[in-house]
Design a protein around this motif. Structure first.
Motif, short mmCIF file in Angstrom:
data_model
loop_
_atom_site.label_atom_id
_atom_site.label_comp_id
_atom_site.label_asym_id
_atom_site.label_seq_id
_atom_site.Cartn_x
_atom_site.Cartn_y
_atom_site.Cartn_z
N MET A 1 25.10 20.98 -26.96
CA MET A 1 24.98 20.47 -28.79
C MET A 1 24.98 18.16 -28.67
O MET A 1 24.84 18.27 -29.42
CB MET A 1 25.81 21.04 -29.49
CG MET A 1 25.45 21.71 -30.18
SD MET A 1 26.62 22.29 -31.37
CE MET A 1 27.50 21.85 -32.14
N GLY A 2 24.10 17.93 -27.46
CA GLY A 2 24.48 16.55 -27.01
C GLY A 2 25.54 15.47 -26.37
O GLY A 2 25.85 16.75 -25.16
N SER A 4 26.37 14.18 -22.36
CA SER A 4 24.82 14.47 -21.24
C SER A 4 24.22 15.39 -21.14
O SER A 4 25.15 16.79 -21.83
CB SER A 4 26.28 14.11 -20.13
OG SER A 4 26.80 15.22 -20.18
N PHE A 5 23.46 15.51 -20.53
CA PHE A 5 21.88 16.70 -20.58
C PHE A 5 21.60 17.24 -19.55
O PHE A 5 21.27 15.56 -18.90
CB PHE A 5 21.87 16.72 -21.39
CG PHE A 5 19.96 17.25 -21.81
CD1 PHE A 5 20.33 19.28 -21.58
CD2 PHE A 5 18.51 17.74 -21.08
CE1 PHE A 5 19.90 20.19 -21.92
CE2 PHE A 5 18.03 19.55 -20.56
CZ PHE A 5 18.45 19.97 -21.54
N LEU A 25 12.73 22.39 -23.07
CA LEU A 25 14.44 22.52 -22.82
C LEU A 25 14.02 20.81 -23.29
O LEU A 25 15.56 20.67 -24.44
CB LEU A 25 14.88 23.27 -22.48
CG LEU A 25 14.85 24.87 -22.08
CD1 LEU A 25 15.19 24.93 -20.81
CD2 LEU A 25 15.67 25.06 -24.11
N ILE A 26 13.99 20.30 -22.48
CA ILE A 26 14.11 18.87 -22.59
C ILE A 26 13.89 17.98 -23.63
O ILE A 26 14.51 17.54 -24.18
CB ILE A 26 13.41 18.31 -21.27
CG1 ILE A 26 14.25 18.54 -19.90
CG2 ILE A 26 13.82 17.27 -20.83
CD1 ILE A 26 13.87 17.85 -19.10
N ALA A 29 16.16 18.51 -26.12
CA ALA A 29 17.74 18.13 -26.04
C ALA A 29 17.33 16.57 -26.53
O ALA A 29 18.28 16.01 -27.65
CB ALA A 29 18.12 17.99 -24.82
N GLU A 30 16.15 15.55 -26.05
CA GLU A 30 16.22 15.06 -27.04
C GLU A 30 15.64 14.21 -27.96
O GLU A 30 16.27 13.21 -28.89
CB GLU A 30 14.77 14.15 -26.09
CG GLU A 30 15.04 13.90 -24.48
CD GLU A 30 13.84 13.15 -23.59
OE1 GLU A 30 12.16 13.76 -24.46
OE2 GLU A 30 13.61 12.83 -22.95
N VAL A 32 17.69 16.43 -30.68
CA VAL A 32 18.83 17.06 -31.00
C VAL A 32 19.99 15.99 -30.99
O VAL A 32 21.18 15.37 -31.20
CB VAL A 32 19.42 18.04 -30.75
CG1 VAL A 32 21.06 18.87 -30.64
CG2 VAL A 32 18.54 19.24 -31.27
N ASN A 33 19.86 15.33 -29.88
CA ASN A 33 21.01 14.17 -29.31
C ASN A 33 21.42 13.36 -29.78
O ASN A 33 22.60 12.94 -30.66
CB ASN A 33 20.53 13.74 -27.74
CG ASN A 33 22.15 13.22 -27.25
OD1 ASN A 33 23.11 13.80 -26.83
ND2 ASN A 33 21.45 11.59 -26.21
#
Length: 130
Positions: A1-2, A4-5, A25-26, A29-30, A32-33
């Motif tokens: 949930m945020g 490092s990814f 997915l990337i 993540a960008e 949500v982060n």
């Protein structure tokens, strides 16, 4: 949930359909982060107390939020849980995933209901104050 990814995987060992999911997915993540890293976390339902844990993260200015809802193990009763949100402005209106609009009071008092598709399914819902 945020935070490092990254991916710990060998792309050459993935099926083509799995490889095609990586850009989405990337992108997720960008999106949500920034909310998760800087926002306020509300634990709505805990995993030890529910088959349907949920958490809401609200951006510092309250203009955006992201809801994470999960189903651990499905049951024969096929419960569609009602998840009541917290920390929203009761009189403000919120657009869910760029679609429907509800008041903060409705989302906090009436809640939201989801249907899940089997064990370990999850939903991510974005809210935007309008």
């Amino acid at each position: 949930m945020g935070g490092s990814f990254g991916f710990e995987l060998d792309p050459d060992r993935l099926e083509e359909h799995e490889r095609q999911q990586i850009p989405a997915l990337i992108e997720l993540a960008e999106k949500v982060n920034p909310i998760v890293v800087r926002g306020d976390l509300y634990r709505l339902r805990l995993p030890g107390a529910s088959q349907h844990p949920a958490a809401l993260v609200i951006s510092p200015d309250g203009s955006q939020a992201v809801l994470f809802a999960y189903q651990l193990l499905s049951t024969t009763m096929h419960e569609n849980p009602v998840i009541k949100l917290q920390g929203l402005e009761p009189m403000a209106r919120y657009r869910l995933d760029g679609d429907r609009v509800f008041s903060g009071a409705t989302l906090m008092n009436g809640g939201m209901q989801f249907a899940f598709d089997g064990d370990f399914d999850s939903k991510i819902i974005f809210l935007e104050r309008v």
